[in-house]
Design an enzyme around this catalytic site. Structure first.
Site, PDB file in Angstrom:
ATOM      1  CG  HIS A  54      24.578  -4.965  10.497  1.00  0.00           C
ATOM      2  ND1 HIS A  54      25.642  -4.095  10.407  1.00  0.00           N
ATOM      3  CD2 HIS A  54      24.661  -5.784   9.426  1.00  0.00           C
ATOM      4  CE1 HIS A  54      26.336  -4.381   9.320  1.00  0.00           C
ATOM      5  NE2 HIS A  54      25.756  -5.401   8.694  1.00  0.00           N
TER       6      HIS A  54
ATOM      7  CD  GLU B  60      27.603  -9.052   8.568  1.00  0.00           C
ATOM      8  OE1 GLU B  60      27.298  -9.349   7.412  1.00  0.00           O
ATOM      9  OE2 GLU B  60      27.017  -8.185   9.231  1.00  0.00           O
TER      10      GLU B  60
HETATM   11  P1  PGA Z   1      29.232  -6.718   2.866  1.00  0.00           P
HETATM   12  O1  PGA Z   1      28.194  -6.371   4.033  1.00  0.00           O
HETATM   13  O2  PGA Z   1      28.662  -7.865   2.082  1.00  0.00           O
HETATM   14  O3  PGA Z   1      29.311  -5.457   2.060  1.00  0.00           O
HETATM   15  O4  PGA Z   1      30.509  -7.065   3.519  1.00  0.00           O
HETATM   16  C1  PGA Z   1      27.565  -7.364   4.764  1.00  0.00           C
HETATM   17  C2  PGA Z   1      26.809  -6.739   5.902  1.00  0.00           C
HETATM   18  O5  PGA Z   1      27.286  -5.757   6.485  1.00  0.00           O
HETATM   19  O6  PGA Z   1      25.720  -7.207   6.261  1.00  0.00           O
END
Ligand code: PGA
Length: 260
Positions: free
Chosen positions: A99, A171
């Site tokens: 992450h 992401e």
């Molecule tokens: P968010 O976070 O949905 O608040 O943007 C997603 C994540 O960081 O996994």
């Protein structure tokens, strides 16, 4: 895991004490009382100390449990670390790895993430591997290069037998809600990233296996945009941060996947 979609709650450190966890579980149970997902696997990733509470309080046939990180060795003199083996033994089936918050605050590198992925797979859990560009990389038009480098370095030791046991999450770091994005990627941007990931996987592992690898999206997903950014871009699920802390919103996202 044979279901078509995956919806993962990444609670981060947002539910911060026992009471908040109990409230979340109570409200979520209420929303999902007469609900049983047919197409969607729901994976809840609480902070590790609360895993037991989830293990005791949720109906395990309806939900799966995951965690937000682990160490790359199974045991030994590693003060403060928590191993994949320990997490497996207390009920976790999934581990979020790589992450961007771990890269940012703990300087995690692709090589370390690769070791963690291997260890999670050895312990028969599924890694949910986060990849994606940050804002500087996006501005420099490096998105595609960044994604390919991350995939290459993180999957370096993942062979054909294991790739379908991984989940890849695109992401973009700049789109995460805590980074206060002024906009989020369009469904086209997300689809482009998905196709690039697929192309990489097909070249490395062959077409047949790759059809079975789940690719999901994370970054500011909420009940109102999930249809457009996750479903229309062809993603097989979502990683939810902020919206997961609100049980009703999280459930609405699950329903969108279930109904579409
Ligand atoms: P968010 O976070 O949905 O608040 O943007 C997603 C994540 O960081 O996994």
């Amino acid at each position: 895991m044979n279901k078509k979609n995956l919806v993962v709650a990444n609670f981060k450190m947002k539910l911060a004490n026992k009471l908040e966890i109990e409230n979340w579980i109570r409200n979520f149970k209420k929303s999902t009382k007469n609900f049983s997902a047919k197409k969607t696997e729901i994976i809840l990733c609480p902070p590790t100390p609360f895993l037991f509470q989830f293990e005791n309080l949720i109906e395990r046939e309806k939900f799966s449990l995951g965690v937000q990180n682990c160490f790359w060795e199974d045991e030994g003199a590693y003060t403060g670390e928590v191993s994949a083996k320990m997490l497996k033994s207390i009920g976790a089936g999934y581990v979020i790895l790589g992450h961007s918050e771990r890269r940012k605050y703990f300087n995690e590198q692709n090589s370390e993430i690769a070791k963690k992925v291997e260890r999670v797979l050895k312990n028969r859990m599924m890694p949910i591997i986060c990849i994606g560009e940050n804002v500087e990389e996006k501005k420099a038009d490096l998105t595609m290069q960044v994604i390919l480098k991350q995939l290459k370095e993180i999957l370096v030791n993942v062979g054909r037998g294991n790739i379908e046991k991984t989940i890849l999450c695109y992401e973009p770091v700049w789109a995460i809600s805590s980074n206060n994005p002024d906009k989020i990627p369009t469904s086209n941007d997300i689809m482009e990233a998905r196709l690039l990931i697929k192309k990489f996987l097909v070249e490395k592992y062959g077409k047949n296996i790759v059809e079975r690898v789940k690719i999901i999206y994370g970054g500011s997903v909420d009940p109102y945009n999930v249809k457009e950014i996750c479903l229309e871009s062809g993603m097989g699920g979502a990683l939810i941060g902020s919206a997961s802390v609100k049980p009703y919103d999280f459930f609405k996202i699950v329903q969108e996947f279930e109904e579409n």
